[in-house]
Design a protein around this motif. Structure first.
Motif, PDB file in Angstrom:
ATOM      1  N   ASP A 102      12.984   0.405 -26.730  1.00 33.12           N
ATOM      2  CA  ASP A 102      14.102  -0.622 -28.030  1.00 33.12           C
ATOM      3  C   ASP A 102      14.252   0.945 -28.247  1.00 33.12           C
ATOM      4  OD1 ASP A 102      13.549  -3.186 -26.726  1.00 33.12           O
ATOM      5  OD2 ASP A 102      12.536  -3.499 -28.579  1.00 33.12           O
ATOM      6  N   THR A 103      13.702   2.038 -27.581  1.00 33.04           N
ATOM      7  CA  THR A 103      14.655   3.768 -28.050  1.00 33.04           C
ATOM      8  C   THR A 103      15.275   4.402 -26.935  1.00 33.04           C
ATOM      9  OG1 THR A 103      12.334   4.246 -28.425  1.00 33.04           O
ATOM     10  CG2 THR A 103      12.790   2.886 -30.410  1.00 33.04           C
ATOM     11  N   ALA A 104      15.891   5.123 -27.892  1.00 33.66           N
ATOM     12  CA  ALA A 104      16.794   6.623 -26.793  1.00 33.66           C
ATOM     13  C   ALA A 104      14.936   7.123 -26.342  1.00 33.66           C
ATOM     14  CB  ALA A 104      17.571   6.893 -27.045  1.00 33.66           C
ATOM     15  N   ALA A 105      14.341   7.589 -26.970  1.00 31.68           N
ATOM     16  CA  ALA A 105      13.007   8.365 -27.055  1.00 31.68           C
ATOM     17  C   ALA A 105      12.356   7.874 -25.246  1.00 31.68           C
ATOM     18  CB  ALA A 105      12.281   9.080 -28.274  1.00 31.68           C
ATOM     19  N   GLY A 106      12.105   6.782 -26.013  1.00 34.67           N
ATOM     20  CA  GLY A 106      10.693   5.445 -25.460  1.00 34.67           C
ATOM     21  C   GLY A 106      11.992   5.699 -24.195  1.00 34.67           C
ATOM     22  N   VAL A 107      13.349   5.228 -23.199  1.00 31.50           N
ATOM     23  CA  VAL A 107      13.678   4.853 -22.420  1.00 31.50           C
ATOM     24  C   VAL A 107      13.678   6.790 -21.433  1.00 31.50           C
ATOM     25  CG1 VAL A 107      16.317   5.109 -21.314  1.00 31.50           C
ATOM     26  CG2 VAL A 107      15.434   3.073 -23.027  1.00 31.50           C
ATOM     27  N   ALA A 108      14.001   8.116 -22.319  1.00 30.95           N
ATOM     28  CA  ALA A 108      13.309   8.999 -21.052  1.00 30.95           C
ATOM     29  C   ALA A 108      12.267   9.213 -21.241  1.00 30.95           C
ATOM     30  CB  ALA A 108      14.714  10.162 -22.921  1.00 30.95           C
ATOM     31  N   SER A 109      12.252   9.007 -21.679  1.00 33.19           N
ATOM     32  CA  SER A 109      10.379   9.335 -21.979  1.00 33.19           C
ATOM     33  C   SER A 109       9.891   8.346 -20.486  1.00 33.19           C
ATOM     34  CB  SER A 109       9.166   8.543 -23.072  1.00 33.19           C
ATOM     35  OG  SER A 109       7.928   8.816 -22.468  1.00 33.19           O
ATOM     36  N   HIS A 164       0.826  -1.100   0.563  1.00 36.76           N
ATOM     37  CA  HIS A 164      -0.316   0.615   0.144  1.00 36.76           C
ATOM     38  C   HIS A 164       0.670   1.380  -0.194  1.00 36.76           C
ATOM     39  CE1 HIS A 164       0.679  -0.609   4.716  1.00 36.76           C
ATOM     40  NE2 HIS A 164       0.247   0.803   4.305  1.00 36.76           N
ATOM     41  N   GLU A 165       2.134   0.891   0.425  1.00 36.99           N
ATOM     42  CA  GLU A 165       3.443   2.009   0.162  1.00 36.99           C
ATOM     43  C   GLU A 165       3.546   2.103  -1.015  1.00 36.99           C
ATOM     44  OE1 GLU A 165       4.562   2.380   4.761  1.00 36.99           O
ATOM     45  OE2 GLU A 165       5.789   0.775   3.199  1.00 36.99           O
ATOM     46  N   ALA A 166       3.637   1.653  -1.992  1.00 34.95           N
ATOM     47  CA  ALA A 166       4.595   1.445  -2.807  1.00 34.95           C
ATOM     48  C   ALA A 166       3.424   1.914  -4.088  1.00 34.95           C
ATOM     49  CB  ALA A 166       4.352  -0.257  -4.029  1.00 34.95           C
ATOM     50  N   ARG A 167       4.295   2.936  -4.967  1.00 35.14           N
ATOM     51  CA  ARG A 167       3.644   3.652  -6.219  1.00 35.14           C
ATOM     52  C   ARG A 167       4.680   3.016  -8.035  1.00 35.14           C
ATOM     53  NH1 ARG A 167       0.357   7.839  -6.435  1.00 35.14           N
ATOM     54  NH2 ARG A 167       1.251   8.692  -8.381  1.00 35.14           N
ATOM     55  N   VAL A 168       3.736   1.969  -8.698  1.00 39.64           N
ATOM     56  CA  VAL A 168       4.525   0.971  -8.929  1.00 39.64           C
ATOM     57  C   VAL A 168       4.719   1.389 -10.663  1.00 39.64           C
ATOM     58  CG1 VAL A 168       5.237  -1.423  -9.518  1.00 39.64           C
ATOM     59  CG2 VAL A 168       4.133  -1.116  -7.780  1.00 39.64           C
ATOM     60  N   LEU A 169       6.079   1.300 -11.127  1.00 40.84           N
ATOM     61  CA  LEU A 169       5.862   1.246 -13.269  1.00 40.84           C
ATOM     62  C   LEU A 169       6.270   0.298 -12.991  1.00 40.84           C
ATOM     63  CD1 LEU A 169       7.883   4.490 -14.452  1.00 40.84           C
ATOM     64  CD2 LEU A 169       7.757   2.114 -15.321  1.00 40.84           C
ATOM     65  N   LEU A 170       5.706  -0.454 -13.873  1.00 40.64           N
ATOM     66  CA  LEU A 170       5.862  -1.849 -14.550  1.00 40.64           C
ATOM     67  C   LEU A 170       5.102  -1.692 -16.111  1.00 40.64           C
ATOM     68  CD1 LEU A 170       4.952  -4.951 -13.777  1.00 40.64           C
ATOM     69  CD2 LEU A 170       2.580  -4.268 -14.235  1.00 40.64           C
ATOM     70  N   THR A 171       6.777  -2.343 -16.457  1.00 35.15           N
ATOM     71  CA  THR A 171       6.920  -2.472 -17.873  1.00 35.15           C
ATOM     72  C   THR A 171       6.089  -3.758 -18.394  1.00 35.15           C
ATOM     73  OG1 THR A 171       9.189  -3.295 -18.305  1.00 35.15           O
ATOM     74  CG2 THR A 171       9.114  -1.084 -17.265  1.00 35.15           C
ATOM     75  N   GLY A 172       6.221  -4.086 -19.530  1.00 26.89           N
ATOM     76  CA  GLY A 172       5.808  -4.627 -19.740  1.00 26.89           C
ATOM     77  C   GLY A 172       4.442  -5.028 -19.452  1.00 26.89           C
ATOM     78  N   ALA A 173       3.323  -4.426 -19.010  1.00 26.28           N
ATOM     79  CA  ALA A 173       2.294  -4.386 -17.927  1.00 26.28           C
ATOM     80  C   ALA A 173       0.925  -4.803 -18.805  1.00 26.28           C
ATOM     81  CB  ALA A 173       1.419  -3.198 -17.975  1.00 26.28           C
ATOM     82  N   ALA A 213      19.697   5.088 -16.849  1.00 24.02           N
ATOM     83  CA  ALA A 213      18.519   7.021 -16.714  1.00 24.02           C
ATOM     84  C   ALA A 213      17.290   6.747 -15.599  1.00 24.02           C
ATOM     85  CB  ALA A 213      17.360   6.572 -18.188  1.00 24.02           C
ATOM     86  N   LEU A 214      17.421   5.494 -14.853  1.00 18.54           N
ATOM     87  CA  LEU A 214      15.409   5.660 -13.857  1.00 18.54           C
ATOM     88  C   LEU A 214      16.840   6.650 -12.465  1.00 18.54           C
ATOM     89  CD1 LEU A 214      13.566   3.315 -13.893  1.00 18.54           C
ATOM     90  CD2 LEU A 214      13.305   5.636 -14.031  1.00 18.54           C
ATOM     91  N   ASN A 225      15.223  -7.915 -23.704  1.00 17.20           N
ATOM     92  CA  ASN A 225      15.380  -8.283 -22.830  1.00 17.20           C
ATOM     93  C   ASN A 225      16.815  -8.313 -21.286  1.00 17.20           C
ATOM     94  OD1 ASN A 225      12.756 -10.474 -23.640  1.00 17.20           O
ATOM     95  ND2 ASN A 225      14.653 -11.959 -23.478  1.00 17.20           N
ATOM     96  N   LEU A 226      17.525  -7.457 -22.230  1.00 18.36           N
ATOM     97  CA  LEU A 226      18.778  -7.084 -21.405  1.00 18.36           C
ATOM     98  C   LEU A 226      19.331  -5.832 -21.564  1.00 18.36           C
ATOM     99  CD1 LEU A 226      21.091  -8.243 -19.869  1.00 18.36           C
ATOM    100  CD2 LEU A 226      22.424  -8.681 -21.550  1.00 18.36           C
ATOM    101  N   LEU A 227      19.481  -5.350 -22.973  1.00 16.90           N
ATOM    102  CA  LEU A 227      20.175  -3.124 -23.593  1.00 16.90           C
ATOM    103  C   LEU A 227      18.804  -3.082 -22.697  1.00 16.90           C
ATOM    104  CD1 LEU A 227      21.634  -4.016 -26.522  1.00 16.90           C
ATOM    105  CD2 LEU A 227      22.676  -4.310 -24.089  1.00 16.90           C
ATOM    106  N   ALA A 228      17.797  -3.340 -22.896  1.00 19.92           N
ATOM    107  CA  ALA A 228      16.055  -1.841 -22.529  1.00 19.92           C
ATOM    108  C   ALA A 228      16.904  -2.122 -20.793  1.00 19.92           C
ATOM    109  CB  ALA A 228      15.128  -2.584 -23.245  1.00 19.92           C
ATOM    110  N   PRO A 229      16.192  -2.863 -20.326  1.00 15.96           N
ATOM    111  CA  PRO A 229      16.338  -2.802 -19.107  1.00 15.96           C
ATOM    112  C   PRO A 229      17.597  -2.281 -18.127  1.00 15.96           C
ATOM    113  CG  PRO A 229      15.743  -5.049 -19.835  1.00 15.96           C
ATOM    114  CD  PRO A 229      16.393  -4.086 -20.730  1.00 15.96           C
TER     115      PRO A 229
END
Length: 270
Positions: free
Chosen positions: A55-62, A4-13, A112-113, A102-106
């Motif tokens: 898979d894109t730099a713009a997506g990672v930055a966003s 209940h304390e978590a604000r979760v950003l979930l990729t692959g949702a 970035a995070l 599976n590897l480079l994007a994470p």
């Protein structure tokens, strides 16, 4: 951290496991921001959504920028791409796509995070790996390599960030009954007697690892035991995969190797 304390950003949702994770997290009181390449349809009630291509730099930055604006304190990296079959039949383009997803994007998203996450009093970064990243199984050489790399990255990063506010964790499911696994994988699992979990089982384990803050969690038996034995015995277990090798359906090679070695011309010295 309590759910209940978590604000979760979930990729692959938007995937089978991702949807189950989002539902379980929300049911436990967490806020969820889902991330996917396409807009989720239908969007679960109460869930926020960000469309981005990791898979894109713009997506990672966003995603990194939105995580800070949305005030995420838990990041679950569950997006990925499948690969199954003999290596000879795996196109080079698919190998690159699987390693990227599976590897480079994470890795790139984690980088970035981190400036934002390290400013928080406490944060969690959860990588969704695979038992196949620690147990080499015939037919999963490319997928297993991508997940082995992810496990190694997470382990190193966990030790690198120890003592700081960011706890790095790895959740490693075994085979799961979702559309991520095609009909060929389902047939292979039946032929080899490989157990499969429901997405809800994986989602429940995600809640557990977030609240326990454990470094790693492998799901299912005998996979948990096999991971330990594989680390201890290595090559001595090779013969135990004979059934898997026989059950692996051969497919035509996508890459035709040269039948004869190339002729090298030049000046011969006596």
């Amino acid at each position: 951290m309590k759910a209940h304390e978590a604000r979760v950003l979930l990729t692959g949702a938007s995937g089978g496991i991702g949807r189950a994770m989002a539902s379980a997290l929300q049911g436990a009181g967490a806020a969820v921001l889902g991330v996917g390449r396409a807009a989720a349809s239908p969007l679960p009630p109460g869930q926020d959504w960000l469309q981005a291509d990791l898979d894109t730099a713009a997506g990672v930055a966003s995603v990194a920028g939105t995580a800070a604006t949305w005030r995420a304190n838990v990041v679950v990296l569950a997006a990925g791409a499948p690969a199954f079959g003999p290596l000879a039949g795996t196109p080079a383009a698919q190998m690159q796509a699987v390693l990227q997803a599976n590897l480079l994007a994470p890795m790139q998203l984690s980088q970035a995070l981190l400036p934002y996450l390290q400013c928080l009093p406490v944060a969690q970064l959860v990588f969704v790996g695979s038992a196949l990243g620690r147990i080499g199984v015939p037919g999963f050489s490319v997928y297993g390599a991508s997940k082995a790399g992810l496990h190694g990255f997470a382990e190193s990063l966990r030790r690198e960030l120890a003592g700081g506010p960011v706890r790095v964790q790895t959740l490693a499911p075994r085979s799961t009954r979702t559309a991520f696994n095609g009909a060929e994988v389902d047939a292979y699992n039946r032929a080899t007697g490989t157990a499969m979990d429901s997405p809800q089982v994986v989602a429940t384990e995600l809640l557990k690892i977030i609240e326990s803050e454990a470094a790693e969690q492998f799901i299912g038996f005998p996979e948990r035991l096999a991971v330990r034995l594989n680390g201890l015995l290595g090559g001595l277990l090779d013969s135990s995969f004979a059934k898997h090798r026989r059950s692996l359906t051969a497919v035509p090679s996508a890459v035709t190797p040269p039948l004869t070695p190339p002729v090298i011309t030049g000046t011969r010295r006596s």
